[in-house]
Each structure stands twice: as C-alpha cells, then as structure tokens.
Design a protein around this motif. Structure first.
Motif, short mmCIF file in Angstrom:
data_model
loop_
_atom_site.label_atom_id
_atom_site.label_comp_id
_atom_site.label_asym_id
_atom_site.label_seq_id
_atom_site.Cartn_x
_atom_site.Cartn_y
_atom_site.Cartn_z
N UNK A 45 -2.31 1.96 6.29
CA UNK A 45 -3.33 0.90 6.29
C UNK A 45 -2.84 -0.33 5.53
N UNK A 46 -2.18 -0.10 4.39
CA UNK A 46 -1.63 -1.22 3.62
C UNK A 46 -0.55 -1.94 4.43
N UNK A 47 0.23 -1.18 5.20
CA UNK A 47 1.23 -1.80 6.05
C UNK A 47 0.61 -2.71 7.10
N UNK A 97 8.01 -8.20 2.93
CA UNK A 97 8.62 -7.10 2.17
C UNK A 97 7.66 -5.93 2.05
N UNK A 98 6.35 -6.22 1.93
CA UNK A 98 5.36 -5.14 1.90
C UNK A 98 5.33 -4.36 3.20
N UNK A 99 5.45 -5.06 4.31
CA UNK A 99 5.49 -4.38 5.62
C UNK A 99 6.74 -3.50 5.71
N UNK A 103 6.16 -0.36 3.79
CA UNK A 103 5.17 0.53 4.41
C UNK A 103 5.71 1.19 5.67
N UNK A 104 6.54 0.47 6.42
CA UNK A 104 7.10 1.00 7.67
C UNK A 104 8.63 0.92 7.64
N UNK A 105 9.28 1.63 6.71
CA UNK A 105 10.74 1.49 6.58
C UNK A 105 11.51 1.92 7.82
N UNK A 106 11.08 2.99 8.46
CA UNK A 106 11.82 3.47 9.62
C UNK A 106 11.70 2.51 10.80
N UNK A 107 10.51 1.98 11.00
CA UNK A 107 10.31 1.02 12.10
C UNK A 107 11.12 -0.24 11.87
N UNK A 108 11.08 -0.74 10.64
CA UNK A 108 11.83 -1.96 10.33
C UNK A 108 13.33 -1.71 10.44
N UNK A 109 13.79 -0.54 9.97
CA UNK A 109 15.21 -0.22 10.06
C UNK A 109 15.66 -0.15 11.52
N UNK A 115 -0.79 3.50 -7.29
CA UNK A 115 -1.33 4.15 -6.08
C UNK A 115 -2.31 3.24 -5.37
N UNK A 116 -3.09 2.49 -6.13
CA UNK A 116 -4.04 1.56 -5.52
C UNK A 116 -3.31 0.48 -4.74
N UNK A 117 -2.20 0.02 -5.29
CA UNK A 117 -1.42 -1.01 -4.61
C UNK A 117 -0.69 -0.44 -3.39
N UNK A 118 -0.19 0.77 -3.52
CA UNK A 118 0.63 1.34 -2.45
C UNK A 118 -0.15 1.95 -1.31
N UNK A 119 -1.30 2.56 -1.62
CA UNK A 119 -2.04 3.23 -0.54
C UNK A 119 -3.56 3.20 -0.71
N UNK A 120 -4.06 2.36 -1.62
CA UNK A 120 -5.51 2.23 -1.85
C UNK A 120 -6.14 3.58 -2.19
N UNK A 121 -5.36 4.44 -2.86
CA UNK A 121 -5.82 5.78 -3.26
C UNK A 121 -6.17 6.65 -2.06
N UNK A 122 -5.53 6.38 -0.91
CA UNK A 122 -5.85 7.11 0.32
C UNK A 122 -4.66 7.91 0.84
N UNK A 123 -3.64 8.11 0.01
CA UNK A 123 -2.50 8.91 0.44
C UNK A 123 -1.69 8.24 1.53
N UNK A 124 -1.12 9.06 2.41
CA UNK A 124 -0.25 8.53 3.47
C UNK A 124 -1.00 7.63 4.43
N UNK A 125 -2.24 7.99 4.74
CA UNK A 125 -3.04 7.15 5.64
C UNK A 125 -3.25 5.77 5.02
N UNK A 126 -3.45 5.75 3.71
CA UNK A 126 -3.63 4.47 3.03
C UNK A 126 -2.38 3.63 3.05
#
Length: 297
Positions: free
Chosen positions: A165-167, A228-230, A233-239, A151-162
């Motif tokens: 932010x990671x994206x 790949x991280x972007x 984080x933004x699969x729909x935008x990249x797709x 969770x820390x890697x995926x969203x910095x423990x901040x849920x969807x907003x995180x």
C-alpha cells in the motif's frame, strides 16, 4: 466573417481541448491529494522523524556504558569470530558497527534469512570489544517508540500488505508531482512570477502562489524521495525494469568476485585496513559483511 470564423475554428478547438485537459488533470490532482491526504501525511512525518533515527535512538535508549578498561580492544575479526560461536548457527553476521566512544559497546548485527514464506529475522548483539562479553541483545534495531515509527513509515503497521500500500502511495505521489508540474507550467511571459509569491496576495491567491512556489522549488527532492520509496516497496519490479532498460546493470545478478587459484579471502580487519589506506583521516563507523563468499565487504 464566415471565412474568418472557419480559419480560427481549429485553433479555438485546440484551446478548448487544452482547457478541458487541464480541468480534468486539476481534478485528478485534487482528488488524489484529498483521498490520500492522511496516509501521505503519516508517511511524510514519520520519514522526517527517521532522518534523526540515530540521534533519537541514543536519546530514547542510551547505549550501555562499559567500565573503563585499559586493555587494547580486540580486532573486528576476533569480535565476529567470538560472537559467531555463541549465536545460533542459522544467524549470519552482516554488519559491524564500531563503538562511538571507548566506554560504549560494539554492535554486531546478525540475520537469519527467510524462505518459503518465512520472514527473515535480524538480531543485534552488543558486545564489549575488550572482554568479548555479551552486553545485551535485541531483535529490533530501534527502541520501542522508534520501532513503531519505522513500521508506521514502512507499512502503516499493516505488515506486508501495508508495504504494498505504501508503494502504491509512492506511485500516487509521483502522479501528484507530474500533474502538479503540468498545472504549474507558466506561459512564456510568466516564468519569473511562477517561482515567487505575488506581493500583496491574499486569501486563495496567496495559498495558490505558496503551493506553486514551494512545489516547484522542492520538486526535484519531492520526486526523488517518492521514487526511492517506490523502489524500496517494489524492489523486484524495479530491478526487473532496470534490467530490461539497461541489461548491463542487472541488479539481481551482480558480477561475482573471481579469485585466482590459491588466493585467500581477506577478513574484516584486512578489508578495513585497505579502505583506510584510501582515506587515512577516516575512522571506522561500520562495515558490511558478505553473506556469501563471492560478495565484497
């Protein structure tokens, strides 16, 4: 003298403009790194830890050991059918992981797809492949500490907003990489030296040479991981972007499987057998299960 000065004036202006652009780019590169240093370090360190997530998972929460059994284990299709009858109907199996040893359980992962603002839920069921008994189950795919790292890697423990932010952090890292490449770019006579650390370098010069050499030698990996991280984080935008650039590769609408009339859908065991025909020495580690009839294994 005036003619000579006027002849060199355009060239001098170009050099001055280039120097100003480099100074501005250097400041952008510097301040992005300074402002985002801490979150970038967190994402980088946690990502490095997750490379060994399977090994750490087995170390932190060893899989239960089953009693020795001489009976033949059930097939994957039989295990799936048995577990589906015991799990809430809103959950659908989408992954089977084979046991690594005879005394270890198999893992069947189920998902309840979300919708209308409701998040998807995943549950792991550990089952004895011989007796088809429940061993245990849990909602998190990783044990406590490792789940925090995920969770820390995926969203910095901040849920969807995180996650968003990671994206954006990933996009910032891409800017760092591109700007760093431009700032590193050597002149025609300095290509070889630009890849190395100057012998005898000390102090600031040593750090600059190390920064440049390490950066250029790891540039491709650095940019690939960041991009790949972007995408994650933004699969729909990249797709949507991929679809626009390459209409024949619509990631959101893959070609469905078209079966002839009367053709029966194969089960997981048959799919595994077909796969093993192509690589006879391989062994089953896991198999993804289709969530819809038109999807493949």
């Amino acid at each position: 003298m005036s003619r000579l000065s006027s002849a060199h004036a355009p060239s001098d202006r170009r050099v001055d403009l280039y120097g100003r652009a480099r100074r501005v780019l250097r400041q952008i590169h510097l301040w992005i790194a300074l402002v985002l240093c801490l979150p970038l370090v967190i994402v980088g360190v946690t990502g490095s830890i997750l490379v060994f997530r399977d090994e750490l998972g087995n170390l932190l929460a060893p899989p239960p050991r089953l009693s020795a059994a001489t009976d033949k284990p059930h097939t994957v299709a039989e295990i799936i059918a048995a577990m589906q009858g015991r799990i809430d109907k809103e959950f659908t199996p989408f992954l089977y992981e084979a046991p690594n040893a005879p005394e270890q359980p198999a893992t069947l992962r189920f998902i309840a797809l979300g919708g209308a603002g409701k998040a998807s839920r995943i549950i792991d069921v550990l089952v004895d492949p011989v007796s088809l008994d429940f061993v245990t189950w849990h909602y998190d795919a990783f044990p406590g500490f490792l789940n925090v790292i995920v969770r820390l890697h995926g969203n910095l423990l901040m849920g969807r907003a995180g996650r968003v932010y990671v994206g954006w952090l990933g996009l910032a890292v891409l800017v760092l990489g591109i700007s760093g490449l431009i700032l590193w770019w050597p002149g025609r006579q300095r290509w070889r030296a630009a890849f190395l650390v100057k012998r005898g370098a000390r102090g600031l010069r040593l750090y600059r040479d190390l920064h440049g050499a390490i950066g250029i030698w790891t540039f491709v990996v650095f940019m690939t991981v960041s991009f790949s991280g972007v995408c994650l984080a933004f699969p729909q935008t990249v797709s949507a972007l991929v679809t626009k650039l390459m209409p024949s590769r619509d990631a959101n609408r893959p070609e469905p499987i078209v079966r002839g009339e009367g053709v029966q859908r194969i089960d997981a065991d048959r799919a595994i057998a077909v796969a093993l025909l192509t690589t006879p020495r391989a062994r089953l580690i896991s198999i993804g299960l289709p969530l819809r009839p038109e999807q493949p294994y």
